[in-house]
Design a protein around this motif. Sequence first.
Motif, PDB file in Angstrom:
ATOM      1  N   VAL A   5       0.631  -1.024   0.075  1.00  0.00           N
ATOM      2  CA  VAL A   5       0.317   0.050   0.044  1.00  0.00           C
ATOM      3  C   VAL A   5       1.487   1.288  -0.493  1.00  0.00           C
ATOM      4  O   VAL A   5       2.080   0.966   0.269  1.00  0.00           O
ATOM      5  N   PRO A   6       0.145   2.267  -0.333  1.00  0.00           N
ATOM      6  CA  PRO A   6       1.123   3.839  -0.126  1.00  0.00           C
ATOM      7  C   PRO A   6       1.860   4.118   1.411  1.00  0.00           C
ATOM      8  O   PRO A   6       0.879   3.515   2.561  1.00  0.00           O
ATOM      9  N   ARG A   7       2.954   4.168   1.726  1.00  0.00           N
ATOM     10  CA  ARG A   7       3.258   4.814   2.129  1.00  0.00           C
ATOM     11  C   ARG A   7       2.225   5.424   3.622  1.00  0.00           C
ATOM     12  O   ARG A   7       2.321   5.902   3.387  1.00  0.00           O
ATOM     13  N   VAL A   8       3.153   4.902   4.891  1.00  0.00           N
ATOM     14  CA  VAL A   8       1.517   5.391   5.559  1.00  0.00           C
ATOM     15  C   VAL A   8       2.606   6.228   6.834  1.00  0.00           C
ATOM     16  O   VAL A   8       1.829   6.673   7.582  1.00  0.00           O
ATOM     17  N   ILE A   9       4.102   5.685   6.821  1.00  0.00           N
ATOM     18  CA  ILE A   9       4.550   7.049   7.392  1.00  0.00           C
ATOM     19  C   ILE A   9       5.796   7.404   6.942  1.00  0.00           C
ATOM     20  O   ILE A   9       6.803   6.901   5.996  1.00  0.00           O
TER      21      ILE A   9
END
Lengths: 481, 95
Positions: free
Chosen positions: B90-94
């Motif tokens: 998934v798109p980077r969340v941090i």
Amino acid sequence: MNWEAVIGLEVHCQLQTKTKIFSGAATAYGAEPNTQADGVTLGFPGVLPVLNGEALRMAVTFGLAVGAEVAERCVFARKHYFYPDLPKGYQISQYELPIVGKGTLDIELDDGHGGVTHKTIGITRAHMEEDAGKSLHENFSGATGIDLNRAGTPLIEIVSEPDIRTAQEAVAYLKKLHQLVVYLGICDGNMQEGSFRCDANVSVRRKGEKFGTRTETKNVNSFRYVEKAIEYEIQRQIEVIEGGGKIIQETRLFNPDTGETKSMRVKEDANDYRYFPDPDLLPIVCTPEYIAAIRASLPELPEAKRARFEQDYGLSPYDAKTLISSRELAAYYEAVVKASGAEAKLCANWVATNLLGALNKIGKDIETTPVSADALAGLLKRIADKTISGNGAKDVFEAMLAGEGDADSIIKAKGLVQITDESAIVKAIDDVIAKNPGQLAEYRAGKDKLFGFFVGQAMKATQGKANPDTLNRLLKEKLAG
Amino acid sequence: MSLSPEQVKQVAHLARLSLPPEKVEPYARQLSNILDMVSQLSSASTDDVQPMAHPLEMVQRLRPDAVSEENRREAFQAIAPAVEDGVYLVPRVIE
């Protein structure tokens, strides 16, 4: 000056079920990523959650063990937030009607003078919910990796009252809770694998004032870190306030490398969870009969076992506490007492000191011990019937640890059988006396200290195998003339 | 009961719904009307009524704790937008 901390803990405890809370996917730790993530876990359209009966039983078990009221009717709610470790966009949890209501846990604290004091910590509630998956932020260039094996693992979240005042009390509470859930067989207690995790709510106030603003430090995964994180947070808050600043209500993360907590800077709307009853799940009803059956199946709890060990076996509080620290150890000890017929205190010393010390050295525990309870009992029998001396027993025990066989065969092979035949001991004593006329004269003239010399010589003459009590008695008679 | 345009935007944001600016006012009016209709219930006395958690007068059935779902990772990941080494990307969340 005169600051006081107010601490409340939220503990997430994974229930030891084989399958997830709402689906029949496995929950085994360490499986290949996403091999235990089924349609329900992935939040596929058209799937429906069905509650795992074993998860419910375990949650009720916990409630009964802390003297809490178990709700006859409880409800699951959706807690909404968007994060990729929970694909369906909400966590199924409990909100207004949790399974477990108010209970208590008694903790014990060092009073600083070698004694203990007791304190009761209130438990506000415990509710069932599903765990989230794991986000992997490394190794995937520019992206975050998601492993959903853990998502859907049953949890109980145990919320304490803000009754805790120091980091030491917090650790005592956590250790007690940890021991309890492991005793109950509802959690494996493995903190490294995240089976038992703690969030700490901490605020400070001047004594007598009302509660200050609190911060929440998330996911602190060892007893030591909990202590350090809370101590750091108390100190930080005091310094902020004394410096004229204000505490902001926020979520913080503990960094074990620096021993500091750091703000997570989450968005303001992160806590707008918009709970509502989950229409996919009907209300859960626990009948009085169902609850009574679980109550009847509760194992003996740590405190009761400890009192019984002190009473029935005449053990000191310290020995009893050590021996009941786990159910397995307590069962081992009781098996040794029963099979050996030896004095309970002797058995306690051997189990708590010799055995645990040795296991610690070889990196094993009571469940993987190379010396079974029966085997140790076989050794203690031979101490009790005076076949071997205490020192001889230590040699035999070493050999048993090394896998050289049972106590009796080792005693025989090593020639450690004590000489209890009085005539053989008398003969040795006579020889020693005959060889040392000078010392004999001095002894008889009043130099009592020489008794030790004669014991040593006589022991040497029997290669240390003479029964010490018999030797002492006979020697005394002979020396008296 | 009336919802402000800000509340409507906030609700839309929480639900990750995109809301064209010209729709904010009509939605605020329509949602307020719905709330008004429902709020009529407040006039009823509910002192002796157990809150309804579910419209069905039934109790949740329980499932035995036995594994019934086999590993179907391959099938699930075949329809995922991005996977690598068994994990979903998934798109980077941090940061």
